[in-house]
Structure formats: structure tokens, C-alpha cells
Write a protein that holds these residues in place. Structure first.
Motif, PDB file in Angstrom:
ATOM      1  N   GLU A 400       7.453 -18.128  19.533  1.00  0.00           N
ATOM      2  CA  GLU A 400       7.048 -17.618  20.832  1.00  0.00           C
ATOM      3  C   GLU A 400       7.746 -16.296  21.114  1.00  0.00           C
ATOM      4  O   GLU A 400       8.958 -16.242  21.297  1.00  0.00           O
ATOM      5  CB  GLU A 400       7.399 -18.649  21.926  1.00  0.00           C
ATOM      6  CG  GLU A 400       6.620 -18.453  23.212  1.00  0.00           C
ATOM      7  CD  GLU A 400       5.128 -18.603  23.033  1.00  0.00           C
ATOM      8  OE1 GLU A 400       4.381 -17.810  23.663  1.00  0.00           O
ATOM      9  OE2 GLU A 400       4.685 -19.489  22.268  1.00  0.00           O
ATOM     10  N   LEU A 401       6.983 -15.219  21.107  1.00  0.00           N
ATOM     11  CA  LEU A 401       7.520 -13.900  21.366  1.00  0.00           C
ATOM     12  C   LEU A 401       6.668 -13.164  22.388  1.00  0.00           C
ATOM     13  O   LEU A 401       5.448 -13.341  22.444  1.00  0.00           O
ATOM     14  CB  LEU A 401       7.546 -13.064  20.073  1.00  0.00           C
ATOM     15  CG  LEU A 401       8.585 -13.406  19.003  1.00  0.00           C
ATOM     16  CD1 LEU A 401       8.338 -12.556  17.778  1.00  0.00           C
ATOM     17  CD2 LEU A 401       9.985 -13.192  19.515  1.00  0.00           C
ATOM     18  N   ASN A 402       7.332 -12.362  23.186  1.00  0.00           N
ATOM     19  CA  ASN A 402       6.627 -11.499  24.119  1.00  0.00           C
ATOM     20  C   ASN A 402       6.346 -10.182  23.385  1.00  0.00           C
ATOM     21  O   ASN A 402       7.258  -9.404  23.125  1.00  0.00           O
ATOM     22  CB  ASN A 402       7.475 -11.257  25.369  1.00  0.00           C
ATOM     23  CG  ASN A 402       6.805 -10.299  26.344  1.00  0.00           C
ATOM     24  OD1 ASN A 402       5.602 -10.061  26.257  1.00  0.00           O
ATOM     25  ND2 ASN A 402       7.586  -9.762  27.267  1.00  0.00           N
ATOM     26  N   VAL A 403       5.089  -9.945  23.017  1.00  0.00           N
ATOM     27  CA  VAL A 403       4.695  -8.755  22.270  1.00  0.00           C
ATOM     28  C   VAL A 403       3.867  -7.852  23.173  1.00  0.00           C
ATOM     29  O   VAL A 403       2.859  -8.280  23.729  1.00  0.00           O
ATOM     30  CB  VAL A 403       3.876  -9.126  21.016  1.00  0.00           C
ATOM     31  CG1 VAL A 403       3.481  -7.859  20.246  1.00  0.00           C
ATOM     32  CG2 VAL A 403       4.653 -10.080  20.122  1.00  0.00           C
ATOM     33  N   HIS A 404       4.300  -6.618  23.330  1.00  0.00           N
ATOM     34  CA  HIS A 404       3.483  -5.663  24.089  1.00  0.00           C
ATOM     35  C   HIS A 404       3.480  -4.313  23.393  1.00  0.00           C
ATOM     36  O   HIS A 404       4.324  -4.036  22.534  1.00  0.00           O
ATOM     37  CB  HIS A 404       3.950  -5.544  25.545  1.00  0.00           C
ATOM     38  CG  HIS A 404       5.378  -5.144  25.716  1.00  0.00           C
ATOM     39  ND1 HIS A 404       5.778  -3.846  25.888  1.00  0.00           N
ATOM     40  CD2 HIS A 404       6.525  -5.885  25.718  1.00  0.00           C
ATOM     41  CE1 HIS A 404       7.097  -3.806  26.024  1.00  0.00           C
ATOM     42  NE2 HIS A 404       7.575  -5.020  25.916  1.00  0.00           N
ATOM     43  N   PHE A 405       2.515  -3.478  23.748  1.00  0.00           N
ATOM     44  CA  PHE A 405       2.276  -2.217  23.055  1.00  0.00           C
ATOM     45  C   PHE A 405       2.464  -1.033  23.991  1.00  0.00           C
ATOM     46  O   PHE A 405       2.304  -1.144  25.208  1.00  0.00           O
ATOM     47  CB  PHE A 405       0.850  -2.187  22.488  1.00  0.00           C
ATOM     48  CG  PHE A 405       0.599  -3.233  21.440  1.00  0.00           C
ATOM     49  CD1 PHE A 405       0.742  -2.933  20.097  1.00  0.00           C
ATOM     50  CD2 PHE A 405       0.216  -4.521  21.790  1.00  0.00           C
ATOM     51  CE1 PHE A 405       0.510  -3.896  19.126  1.00  0.00           C
ATOM     52  CE2 PHE A 405      -0.020  -5.489  20.837  1.00  0.00           C
ATOM     53  CZ  PHE A 405       0.129  -5.167  19.496  1.00  0.00           C
ATOM     54  N   ARG A 406       2.805   0.102  23.378  1.00  0.00           N
ATOM     55  CA  ARG A 406       2.895   1.352  24.118  1.00  0.00           C
ATOM     56  C   ARG A 406       2.182   2.429  23.297  1.00  0.00           C
ATOM     57  O   ARG A 406       2.586   2.737  22.178  1.00  0.00           O
ATOM     58  CB  ARG A 406       4.363   1.737  24.342  1.00  0.00           C
ATOM     59  CG  ARG A 406       4.530   3.015  25.186  1.00  0.00           C
ATOM     60  CD  ARG A 406       5.984   3.257  25.543  1.00  0.00           C
ATOM     61  NE  ARG A 406       6.802   3.579  24.358  1.00  0.00           N
ATOM     62  CZ  ARG A 406       8.053   4.032  24.434  1.00  0.00           C
ATOM     63  NH1 ARG A 406       8.635   4.188  25.619  1.00  0.00           N
ATOM     64  NH2 ARG A 406       8.735   4.305  23.336  1.00  0.00           N
ATOM     65  N   ARG A 407       1.125   2.976  23.862  1.00  0.00           N
ATOM     66  CA  ARG A 407       0.375   4.025  23.183  1.00  0.00           C
ATOM     67  C   ARG A 407       1.037   5.372  23.431  1.00  0.00           C
ATOM     68  O   ARG A 407       1.339   5.727  24.569  1.00  0.00           O
ATOM     69  CB  ARG A 407      -1.074   4.039  23.664  1.00  0.00           C
ATOM     70  CG  ARG A 407      -1.826   2.770  23.308  1.00  0.00           C
ATOM     71  CD  ARG A 407      -3.267   2.809  23.743  1.00  0.00           C
ATOM     72  NE  ARG A 407      -4.024   3.899  23.129  1.00  0.00           N
ATOM     73  CZ  ARG A 407      -5.345   3.881  22.957  1.00  0.00           C
ATOM     74  NH1 ARG A 407      -6.051   2.820  23.342  1.00  0.00           N
ATOM     75  NH2 ARG A 407      -5.961   4.903  22.410  1.00  0.00           N
ATOM     76  N   LEU A 408       1.286   6.097  22.346  1.00  0.00           N
ATOM     77  CA  LEU A 408       1.953   7.388  22.442  1.00  0.00           C
ATOM     78  C   LEU A 408       1.154   8.449  21.692  1.00  0.00           C
ATOM     79  O   LEU A 408       0.316   8.135  20.840  1.00  0.00           O
ATOM     80  CB  LEU A 408       3.366   7.310  21.847  1.00  0.00           C
ATOM     81  CG  LEU A 408       4.346   6.319  22.483  1.00  0.00           C
ATOM     82  CD1 LEU A 408       5.628   6.265  21.650  1.00  0.00           C
ATOM     83  CD2 LEU A 408       4.657   6.701  23.912  1.00  0.00           C
ATOM     84  N   ASP A 409       1.427   9.696  22.017  1.00  0.00           N
ATOM     85  CA  ASP A 409       0.834  10.812  21.272  1.00  0.00           C
ATOM     86  C   ASP A 409       1.712  11.203  20.079  1.00  0.00           C
ATOM     87  O   ASP A 409       1.229  11.790  19.112  1.00  0.00           O
ATOM     88  CB  ASP A 409       0.652  12.034  22.181  1.00  0.00           C
ATOM     89  CG  ASP A 409      -0.377  11.786  23.276  1.00  0.00           C
ATOM     90  OD1 ASP A 409      -1.299  10.964  23.044  1.00  0.00           O
ATOM     91  OD2 ASP A 409      -0.257  12.397  24.356  1.00  0.00           O
ATOM     92  N   HIS A 410       3.009  10.863  20.165  1.00  0.00           N
ATOM     93  CA  HIS A 410       3.939  11.255  19.112  1.00  0.00           C
ATOM     94  C   HIS A 410       5.151  10.343  19.150  1.00  0.00           C
ATOM     95  O   HIS A 410       5.631   9.978  20.225  1.00  0.00           O
ATOM     96  CB  HIS A 410       4.370  12.719  19.292  1.00  0.00           C
ATOM     97  CG  HIS A 410       5.399  13.169  18.311  1.00  0.00           C
ATOM     98  ND1 HIS A 410       5.130  13.330  16.968  1.00  0.00           N
ATOM     99  CD2 HIS A 410       6.713  13.480  18.477  1.00  0.00           C
ATOM    100  CE1 HIS A 410       6.228  13.726  16.344  1.00  0.00           C
ATOM    101  NE2 HIS A 410       7.199  13.828  17.232  1.00  0.00           N
TER     102      HIS A 410
END
Length: 435
Positions: A400-410
Motif C-alpha cells: 500500500e503506497l500513496n503514488v502521485h505524479f507531477r508533470r514538469l517541463d524540465h
């Protein structure tokens, strides 16, 4: 460089070109004698090792290396002065600096013979093992800043570069300067970090520049994933040879034409530590001992890397020990709530099969939370690939893990110029098992 230094490097190089073809029995005997010499020297002349109370004459075989404690960067930082040979003056030694686990610099000192052997002769052997540099142009992308880059290394040999030409650039320079040089210099041999080469390819394509053919490319210092290797070799129409090393020992192992990481047995002894688990899992700690640095001999130094050591005649003709697998640095492993460790290769394989992803970084914020920074080739790409990646990671990790994403340009590189695919923003103090 002095004439005597060049003569010493040439002498060492001739020795290395011969020793690489030794039989397994001769290699074992050479390392046995080298270990005994350096261990006896350490307990006789180095304050830190003298304090262990080991009598020099009690050291009778290479197996006695197990009498010595495992050395870490923290130990080197805490006992640096006590690790230097009493009979030498530091101002007469060569020094390499690296940032340690406490973000304080770790200094490693080398005597002249060791420095010329490890820093120059071993590197020359690595190049000659896969290509003949005569009549070719060599370009090295250094991790040094522009101000510290020794431009005197840029030179031509044989008149107007007829026999050999080399140039050095800093990876911290503007990428446009590199593109301009590549368009006219057209190197035959290139050395750089994998992440830099990946970014260079993207920059050339973005500007409409044709990616030049560079037959031989050397990489080191970073985790080289299968997709990054494929990207570099395909775009540059190159054969890539990776090198495994460290500031403390210089080059430890390099890939031959058959792809094996042959250990430079003439300068280092490498152990793959066992114990802990009894199921024969791969990926144990790599412990490295210097065989020729008498100024500051580091014995059983924990590289913070994981791998296996194997023997056997290679298709290239060598019988030297080699690294069967490099499973990443300890800092690249993902730590799970159960105490298990997951190799970064397991994570990269799940992410890199999605062609929309240009670059990514996995940041572990806590034992139960990870963030994945993602750069897409197409900024307007939907989040659908991220949904697939999240599901695949959950199925893979089975915790059980809290996985989240962050979209970046660089995604920026570190101050050292290296790019870490997995980074950790919290300390690990628990004993863990491996998976």
C-alpha cells in the motif's frame, strides 16, 4: 605533465595491455599477493588500521581481508587524517573530492604511482580494448564547471590532429555551444553521462539538427537503463560501453566488446558480500579494496552499490573477474513499508515502456509515499499513461503506497551534473531486506 610521468603511464599501459589476457590462475595469484602487501602495509603504516591490533605477519592470505571492518564514506570523513600514510606529506599527494552521504566533501589521496596508473593508464586501456584512437577525434563532456575545466587537455597529437585530437567541454555550459561544436568537430569517440546524451539527442532533434554518427561512446557515473542505452546507440549509430567507477578508486570495471563489466583487477579487489538472506538472491553489497594506493589504502570500502561477481572466460578472450549484474546504488533503491528494497531497474522497466514519457524521476517522500516527476514529449498528452504506470507500480510493489505524479517541463540535474532516477527525501535507519 612531466616527461617522467608520461614514461610511467606508457610503462603501465604496456603492462595492462598484457595483463588483461592473463589466465584466471595468474590473476588470482596476482590479487592474492597484492592484497597481502596492501593489508600488511595498512596495519603497519596507517594509524586507522594500526589501531585494529592486527600483526602484519599474521596476514598470510587474501582471505584475511575479512579481518578488516567494512569502510564507509562516513568513516572516511570521520577518520580522514588517520587513513593517510604517516611517511608522506599530503601536499605531495594527488587528491580527489566527492560529496559524501552527509553532504560534506570526502577527500581521497593518491600517491603518484597510483594516480598515474588509475587515472591515466587504466583509462587508456579501456579505450584501446574497444577501438584504436589513431586518426580519430575524441570529445569528453566533463562534470567540472567551466571555470575548473583544464583546457590544456585540448590538444592535437601528430600535427594538425593527424594522429589524434581531443577536446573537453563542461556539461554546465550552454547546450547551444555543444551543438555548435558537434556540427563542425564531428567526434569519432565521445564520453559523457547517459542523461546528458539523452538530453543532447532531444535538443538536436528540437532544433532540426541531424544527429551525427559517433561510432564509439563511453558512459559512466549514472544508472544506465536499457531504454537510454537503446536511445543513445540508435540515434548516434554507436556502440556504447559503460564504465563503473568511483572517486575513491577511479575506474573499477568497464564493458568489453561482449558487454561484460571486466574488473580492473590490477588496481582493485572487489567482493560481493553475502549473508543476511539465505535464498541466494542477487544484488549484494559491493566492497572494494585498493591494491595500489599506499598513500590512503581503503579496504573493504562499501560502494553503496549492489551487484554480483563472477568468473569465466569471456567471448572477448579475457578471464578476469567481472560484474555479473549492477543493480543500482543503495540510494537508487525504493524502500517499502515492509522493509524490503526494490531495485530501480524494476521501476524503470514499468515506466520506460510508455513511449510518451521523455524523462522521469521517482522521488520517495516517505516509506509510504512516492512522487513521480514526468516530462512528456508532447505537453498536451493526456494523463492516461500515468494511470497505467500507477497501476503497474502497485501490481509490482504489492504494498500500500500513496503514488502521485507531477508533470514538469524540465527535470534539473544535481550540482554534480549527475541525474538520479530515484531520489530519497527522508533518512533510512532501519535494517532492510532485498527483493
Amino acid at each position: 605533465m612531466k616527461f617522467t610521468d608520461n614514461a610511467k603511464i606508457l610503462y603501465d599501459l604496456i603492462f595492462l595491455m598484457r595483463s588483461q589476457w592473463w589466465s584466471a590462475e595468474k590473476i588470482k595469484s596476482y590479487q592474492e599477493k597484492g592484497l597481502i602487501r596492501i593489508m600488511r602495509h595498512a596495519v603497519s603504516e596507517i594509524p586507522f588500521y594500526k589501531s585494529l591490533g592486527i600483526h602484519p605477519e599474521s596476514i598470510q592470505s587474501g582471505k584475511d581481508i575479512e579481518l578488516f571492518p567494512v569502510m564507509t564514506k562516513q568513516v572516511v570523513q570521520d577518520h580522514q587524517e588517520d587513513l593517510i600514510w604517516l611517511a608522506v606529506h599530503k601536499e605531495n599527494l594527488y587528491v580527489s573530492r566527492t560529496s559524501g552521504t552527509t553532504c560534506e566533501p570526502t577527500l581521497t589521496y593518491f600517491d603518484r604511482d597510483c594516480w598515474l596508473f588509475n587515472k591515466y593508464a587504466v583509462k587508456m586501456r579501456r579505450v584501446l580494448a574497444v577501438t584504436l584512437p589513431i586518426f580519430k577525434k575524441y570529445l569528453m563532456i566533463s562534470e567540472q564547471y567551466r571555470e575548473g575545466l583544464d583546457k590544456s587537455l585540448d590538444r592535437e597529437i601528430g600535427g594538425h590532429g593527424f594522429l589524434f585530437m581531443q577536446k573537453h567541454l563542461s556539461l554546465f555550459e550552454d547546450i547551444d555551444q555543444h551543438l555548435a561544436l558537434l556540427s563542425v568537430y564531428r567526434p569519432n569517440i565521445l564520453y559523457a553521462f547517459p542523461s546528458y546524451l539523452s538530453e543532447l539527442i532531444d535538443s538536436m532533434k528540437a532544433t532540426g539538427m541531424t544527429v551525427p554518427q559517433i561510432p564509439v561512446i563511453f558512459t559512466s557515473s549514472e544508472l544506465l537503463t536499457p531504454r537510454t542505452r537503446w536511445k543513445i546507440e540508435t540515434n548516434f549509430q554507436a556502440k556504447l560501453f559503460d564504465t563503473y567507477g568511483s572517486t575513491e578508486f577511479k575506474e573499477i570495471a568497464s564493458q568489453c566488446k561482449d558487454g561484460r563489466y571486466h574488473i580492473n583487477f590490477e588496481s582493485v579487489y572487489v567482493e560481493s558480500e553475502r549473508g543476511g538472506n539465505s535464498d541466494g538472491e542477487k544484488g549484494r553489497r559491493l566492497l572494494v579494496s585498493s591494491l595500489n594506493n599506499y598513500a590512503m589504502p581503503l579496504l573493504r570500502f562499501d560502494m553503496g552499490d549492489r551487484g554480483e561477481i563472477d568468473m569465466g572466460r569471456c567471448g572477448c578472450g579475457r578471464s578476469s573477474p567481472y560484474l555479473e549484474g549492477l543493480y543500482g546504488r543503495e540510494v537508487d533503491f525504493l524502500m517499502l513499508p515492509s522493509g524490503k528494497r526494490v531495485s530501480p531497474y524494476m521501476l524503470t522497466m514499468s515506466i520506460e515502456k510508455h513511449p510518451e514519457v521523455r524523462k522521469y524521476r521517482i522521488v520517495q517522500l516517505s516509506l509510504s509515499e512516492i512522487r513521480i516527476d514526468v516530462v512528456f514529449y508532447n505537453k498536451s498528452c493526456s494523463n492516461r499513461p500515468l494511470q497505467f504506470i500507477e497501476k503497474e507500480l502497485r501490481d509490482l510493489l504489492k504494498e500500500e503506497l500513496n503514488v502521485h505524479f507531477r508533470r514538469l517541463d524540465h527535470i534539473p540535474v544535481s550540482k554534480s551534473g549527475k541525474f538520479h532516477i530515484v531520489s530519497r527525501e527522508f533518512p533510512i535507519q532501519m535494517k532492510t531486506a532485498e527483493v
